[in-house]
Design a protein around this motif. Structure first.
Motif, PDB file in Angstrom:
ATOM      1  N   GLY A  98       2.980   2.398  10.837  1.00 51.60           N
ATOM      2  CA  GLY A  98       1.972   3.032  11.680  1.00 51.60           C
ATOM      3  C   GLY A  98       0.714   3.334  10.888  1.00 51.60           C
ATOM      4  O   GLY A  98       0.160   2.466  10.206  1.00 51.60           O
ATOM      5  N   VAL A  99       0.262   4.596  10.940  1.00 52.95           N
ATOM      6  CA  VAL A  99      -0.928   4.962  10.178  1.00 52.95           C
ATOM      7  C   VAL A  99      -0.666   4.840   8.670  1.00 52.95           C
ATOM      8  O   VAL A  99      -1.592   4.614   7.886  1.00 52.95           O
ATOM      9  N   GLY A 100       0.606   4.977   8.258  1.00 53.84           N
ATOM     10  CA  GLY A 100       0.951   4.745   6.857  1.00 53.84           C
ATOM     11  C   GLY A 100       0.699   3.314   6.433  1.00 53.84           C
ATOM     12  O   GLY A 100       0.471   3.031   5.249  1.00 53.84           O
ATOM     13  N   GLY A 101       0.723   2.391   7.397  1.00 58.56           N
ATOM     14  CA  GLY A 101       0.400   1.007   7.097  1.00 58.56           C
ATOM     15  C   GLY A 101      -1.069   0.816   6.770  1.00 58.56           C
ATOM     16  O   GLY A 101      -1.426  -0.055   5.971  1.00 58.56           O
ATOM     17  N   MET A 102      -1.933   1.628   7.377  1.00 61.43           N
ATOM     18  CA  MET A 102      -3.354   1.587   7.021  1.00 61.43           C
ATOM     19  C   MET A 102      -3.539   2.084   5.590  1.00 61.43           C
ATOM     20  O   MET A 102      -4.287   1.485   4.803  1.00 61.43           O
TER      21      MET A 102
END
Length: 280
Positions: A98-102
């Motif tokens: 999710g945002v951790g992937g960004m």
């Protein structure tokens, strides 16, 4: 679970496996509980040290003011590199969901020496907000249903868990699993103030982050093995986002989970973990 000081802040972590094994660092989305217990255990059995961690303003990590974060996406990326150094396991396989992937994408671009492999799950290559014209946006009917719900009483653990379960049902995830994880997240959240709860439960702090400069155009610079995992039924970041990342990172492998939405379902844990172990 414990905390480690890195990049001038405290980061909440949980470690699975032998401390001397090759490190797989799992960036939360935003909390470490975005990564299933079973996946971490599978990685450990496969001979890795799996360390999942909370991003700032979530879980056991430093929480300041989620309504006005005094850090940027690049700071979060620097946290990941500093955590590798603090754990003594570099270069590490970095994974973000999710945002951790960004965070993970920017981390491997800004700190290439810290990382040996990259896994991205259910994310996209542009910051929160309107996507590039060639990328599919959130499914609007799903978003309308998701945000039409009244916020729960954040002081009520069961109400928060129910809120997460109904949200998961709208998104196409398992509501039973979402309810259980939300209750665990609530237990680890430092306070019941709405901004702190929404940062932990919904990752809303990301809507306030400075995510400049853009990084999508730099994806061809990534020179480490990469795996892109995406749920076919993901209505939040539709699968075209994962397909685009896999095209733009040289020689990246794309793994589409046909029955998954935003979360990694129990039935897919082994497949995802084995793909990660093969990557490095």
């Amino acid at each position: 679970m414990t905390t480690v000081n890195a990049n001038g802040i405290a980061l909440g972590i949980e470690s699975f496996g032998d401390d001397d094994a090759p490190l797989v660092l799992l960036a939360g989305g935003p909390t470490m509980l975005s990564w299933p217990d079973a996946l971490c255990e599978h990685l450990a059995v496969g001979g890795r040290r799996a360390v999942r961690y909370d991003l700032r303003d979530s879980g056991e990590s430093t929480t300041a003011d989620p309504e006005a974060p005094a850090y940027t996406l690049r700071d979060l990326a620097a946290d990941a590199a500093a955590l590798v150094d603090a754990l003594g396991g570099g270069p590490a396989h970095l994974a973000g969901i999710g945002v951790g992937g960004m965070v993970a994408q920017v981390a491997v671009l800004d700190h290439p020496g810290a990382f040996s492999a990259l896994t991205l799950v259910g994310t996209r290559a542009v910051a929160p907000g309107p996507p590039d014209g060639d990328l599919p946006d959130h499914d609007q009917a799903t978003m309308s249903r998701l945000f039409a719900r009244p916020m729960p009483d954040w002081t009520d653990r069961e109400a928060v868990a129910e809120f997460a379960a109904t949200g998961a049902e709208i998104l196409g995830d398992d509501p039973v699993a979402a309810r259980a994880i939300a209750a665990r997240v609530w237990d680890r959240t430092p306070g019941t103030a709405p901004p702190v709860q929404t940062a932990n439960q919904m990752g809303m702090v990301f809507s306030r982050l400075d995510c400049r400069p853009r990084w999508r155009e730099r994806l061809p610079e990534i020179g480490i093995p990469a795996l892109v995992v995406h749920g076919r039924r993901n209505r939040f970041f539709p699968v075209g986002n994962g397909e685009a990342i896999a095209r733009e990172i040289p020689e990246a492998r794309l793994l589409v989970l046909e029955e998954a939405a935003t979360a990694i379902p129990d039935a897919a844990v082994s497949e995802v973990a084995e793909a990660m172990l093969t990557l490095g």
